[in-house]
Design an enzyme around this catalytic site. Structure first.
Site, PDB file in Angstrom:
ATOM      1  CE  LYS A 100     -23.276  -8.045   5.816  1.00 23.30           C
ATOM      2  NZ  LYS A 100     -21.857  -8.074   6.142  1.00 23.30           N
ATOM      3  CG  LEU A 140     -22.382 -16.942  15.757  1.00 19.01           C
ATOM      4  CD1 LEU A 140     -20.885 -16.712  15.594  1.00 19.01           C
ATOM      5  CD2 LEU A 140     -22.634 -18.134  16.683  1.00 19.01           C
ATOM      6  N   GLY A 172     -13.500  -9.005  -1.328  1.00 17.15           N
ATOM      7  CA  GLY A 172     -14.949  -9.224  -1.313  1.00 17.15           C
ATOM      8  C   GLY A 172     -15.657  -8.166  -0.480  1.00 17.15           C
ATOM      9  CG  ASN A 179     -23.597  -4.011   9.133  1.00 22.77           C
ATOM     10  OD1 ASN A 179     -23.989  -2.867   9.303  1.00 22.77           O
ATOM     11  ND2 ASN A 179     -22.616  -4.535   9.840  1.00 22.77           N
ATOM     12  CG  ASP A 197     -19.285  -5.404   8.475  1.00 22.68           C
ATOM     13  OD1 ASP A 197     -19.632  -5.832   9.594  1.00 22.68           O
ATOM     14  OD2 ASP A 197     -19.647  -5.940   7.395  1.00 22.68           O
TER      15      ASP A 197
HETATM   16  P1  NAP Z   1     -17.240 -12.482  -0.284  1.00 23.98           P
HETATM   17  O1  NAP Z   1     -17.790 -11.132  -0.565  1.00 23.98           O
HETATM   18  O2  NAP Z   1     -17.861 -13.670  -0.917  1.00 23.98           O
HETATM   19  O3  NAP Z   1     -15.678 -12.458  -0.658  1.00 23.98           O
HETATM   20  C1  NAP Z   1     -14.932 -13.631  -0.544  1.00 23.98           C
HETATM   21  C2  NAP Z   1     -13.443 -13.321  -0.727  1.00 23.98           C
HETATM   22  O4  NAP Z   1     -12.725 -14.549  -0.546  1.00 23.98           O
HETATM   23  C3  NAP Z   1     -13.080 -12.808  -2.110  1.00 23.98           C
HETATM   24  O5  NAP Z   1     -11.931 -11.984  -2.007  1.00 23.98           O
HETATM   25  C4  NAP Z   1     -12.738 -14.122  -2.848  1.00 23.98           C
HETATM   26  O6  NAP Z   1     -11.887 -13.946  -3.946  1.00 23.98           O
HETATM   27  C5  NAP Z   1     -11.993 -14.840  -1.747  1.00 23.98           C
HETATM   28  N1  NAP Z   1     -11.952 -16.298  -1.914  1.00 23.98           N
HETATM   29  C6  NAP Z   1     -12.974 -17.157  -1.696  1.00 23.98           C
HETATM   30  N2  NAP Z   1     -12.562 -18.415  -1.952  1.00 23.98           N
HETATM   31  C7  NAP Z   1     -11.253 -18.327  -2.340  1.00 23.98           C
HETATM   32  C8  NAP Z   1     -10.268 -19.280  -2.725  1.00 23.98           C
HETATM   33  N3  NAP Z   1     -10.542 -20.594  -2.756  1.00 23.98           N
HETATM   34  N4  NAP Z   1      -9.034 -18.838  -3.031  1.00 23.98           N
HETATM   35  C9  NAP Z   1      -8.727 -17.520  -2.990  1.00 23.98           C
HETATM   36  N5  NAP Z   1      -9.636 -16.564  -2.624  1.00 23.98           N
HETATM   37  C10 NAP Z   1     -10.881 -16.976  -2.293  1.00 23.98           C
HETATM   38  O7  NAP Z   1     -17.269 -12.785   1.298  1.00 23.98           O
HETATM   39  P2  NAP Z   1     -17.197 -11.736   2.517  1.00 23.98           P
HETATM   40  O8  NAP Z   1     -18.566 -11.395   2.940  1.00 23.98           O
HETATM   41  O9  NAP Z   1     -16.252 -10.665   2.137  1.00 23.98           O
HETATM   42  O10 NAP Z   1     -16.575 -12.658   3.675  1.00 23.98           O
HETATM   43  C11 NAP Z   1     -15.250 -13.057   3.627  1.00 23.98           C
HETATM   44  C12 NAP Z   1     -14.810 -13.619   4.974  1.00 23.98           C
HETATM   45  O11 NAP Z   1     -14.904 -12.597   5.962  1.00 23.98           O
HETATM   46  C13 NAP Z   1     -15.665 -14.783   5.472  1.00 23.98           C
HETATM   47  O12 NAP Z   1     -14.818 -15.726   6.103  1.00 23.98           O
HETATM   48  C14 NAP Z   1     -16.578 -14.136   6.490  1.00 23.98           C
HETATM   49  O13 NAP Z   1     -16.980 -15.030   7.514  1.00 23.98           O
HETATM   50  C15 NAP Z   1     -15.655 -13.077   7.075  1.00 23.98           C
HETATM   51  N6  NAP Z   1     -16.386 -11.937   7.644  1.00 23.98           N
HETATM   52  C16 NAP Z   1     -16.215 -11.694   8.960  1.00 23.98           C
HETATM   53  C17 NAP Z   1     -16.868 -10.640   9.539  1.00 23.98           C
HETATM   54  C18 NAP Z   1     -16.670 -10.379  11.008  1.00 23.98           C
HETATM   55  O14 NAP Z   1     -17.433  -9.597  11.578  1.00 23.98           O
HETATM   56  N7  NAP Z   1     -15.686 -10.976  11.631  1.00 23.98           N
HETATM   57  C19 NAP Z   1     -17.710  -9.814   8.789  1.00 23.98           C
HETATM   58  C20 NAP Z   1     -17.864 -10.084   7.418  1.00 23.98           C
HETATM   59  C21 NAP Z   1     -17.196 -11.166   6.867  1.00 23.98           C
HETATM   60  P3  NAP Z   1     -12.522 -13.733  -5.444  1.00 23.98           P
HETATM   61  O15 NAP Z   1     -12.888 -12.283  -5.530  1.00 23.98           O
HETATM   62  O16 NAP Z   1     -11.426 -14.134  -6.347  1.00 23.98           O
HETATM   63  O17 NAP Z   1     -13.725 -14.641  -5.543  1.00 23.98           O
END
Ligand code: NAP
Length: 298
Positions: free
Chosen positions: A81, A31, A143, A102, A117
């Site tokens: 990243k 986006l 994460g 980022n 972030d």
């Molecule tokens: P990531 O590094 O892959 O981390 C994913 C997280 O979600 C980990 O804590 C993982 O737990 C958990 N998880 C995934 N599937 C799960 C499940 N089925 N049950 C329980 N826990 C689960 O991803 P990320 O980059 O941190 O992104 C995470 C979210 O933040 C996404 O939705 C992303 O779109 C959002 N985000 C938003 C922004 C923004 O600017 N608004 C910026 C960055 C990210 P485990 O450690 O156990 O795998």
């Protein structure tokens, strides 16, 4: 778009147009081009934001080419990243702590890495009048996004409790924060299976931040495992997910009288911080947000 409108757009690209963009793989759904180009257009700045599909194995040569090509800077998204770090000349303390970059800015032939972030996360809270110092915060997830959130909150003096499906990842995050000199009393880990402790932590929190992927499009009906009864009207619930704009968790929190923040705010504000780094100008975030919402609804 009419062919005349399109031609007007293309005519704006000139010899002195400055290029910024985003490296990702895949990058088609980003986006960022819509929000940055909307802000450049609103301010009449001669910049163009372009998506670059960069394969994981090509991040080194791709990032090193920026100075050669005269590109001003790029954002980085999945999967670059962390892997970009060895190719940069310097990184900010925040990016070093979080272990991810980022935003890259090309300055005097050098590549500077930053992570916006944390700023993108905290500013929407401040706009609601939230001051982190002394507040109790429950963070769901550990994460990449959670790392930015926890480092920023802990640095600003909040008491943070982390819970994550994989407990070791939460413990590693807590340990990394303590290594930077934060008091170990200010950060705790609760097991994701320990429902009574989780309920207590949620109930006593001023802020709950959801950072996992649960409830993200297309799984819009999914909810992170948190007792809705623990939510109350004195707390803020912040979901980092931006698609959907209002997750099932946020809808439930609203029903309980909580103030809520959507991940769209963080997305736009982290973008605004990158924009400011490249141009020296804080952009019109409302215009960026409209562009994001239109893209999501489009
Ligand atoms: P990531 O590094 O892959 O981390 C994913 C997280 O979600 C980990 O804590 C993982 O737990 C958990 N998880 C995934 N599937 C799960 C499940 N089925 N049950 C329980 N826990 C689960 O991803 P990320 O980059 O941190 O992104 C995470 C979210 O933040 C996404 O939705 C992303 O779109 C959002 N985000 C938003 C922004 C923004 O600017 N608004 C910026 C960055 C990210 P485990 O450690 O156990 O795998």
């Amino acid at each position: 778009m009419s062919s005349e409108q399109r031609w007007n757009q293309l005519r704006a690209i000139r010899g002195d147009t400055r290029v910024v963009g985003v490296f990702g793989w895949p990058v088609e759904h980003s986006l960022s081009p819509a929000m940055h180009n909307a802000a450049f257009n609103a301010l009449g700045l001669p910049y163009l934001y372009i998506p670059f599909p960069v394969r994981p194995e090509d991040i080194g040569p791709a990032i090193r080419s920026l100075n050669v090509l005269g590109v001003i800077g790029v954002n980085l998204t999945i999967p670059h990243k962390e892997s970009v770090l060895p190719f940069l000349d310097s990184v900010t303390t925040e990016a070093k702590n979080v272990g991810a970059v980022n935003t890259v800015h090309c300055v005097d032939g050098k590549l500077l890495g930053d992570n916006t972030d944390g700023r993108g996360f905290i500013k929407p809270l401040e706009e609601l009048g939230f001051e982190s110092a002394g507040k109790r915060v429950l963070v769901l997830g550990a994460g990449g996004a959670a790392r930015s959130v926890v480092f920023r909150l802990a640095t600003e003096g909040a008491h943070v409790t982390i819970t994550n499906r994989t407990r070791e990842r939460a413990e590693k995050l807590a340990a990394d924060v303590i290594k930077t000199g934060i008091n170990s009393d200010s950060i705790a880990v609760v097991d994701a299976e320990d429902n009574p402790s989780l309920y207590e932590a949620a109930r006593n929190s001023n802020l709950i931040v959801h950072t996992t992927r649960i409830g993200m499009y297309p799984e819009n009906d999914a909810m992170p495992s948190i007792e809705i009864d623990a939510l109350h009207s004195d707390m803020i619930v912040y979901d980092l997910i931006y698609n959907p704009i209002k997750t099932k968790l946020l809808k439930a929190a609203e029903m309980k009288g909580c103030r809520t923040i959507s991940g769209v705010k963080m997305l736009v504000t982290q973008g605004a911080a990158a924009f400011e780094r490249w141009t020296g100008i804080w952009p019109p975030v409302d215009i960026m947000e409209t562009a994001v919402v239109q893209s999501l609804n489009g």
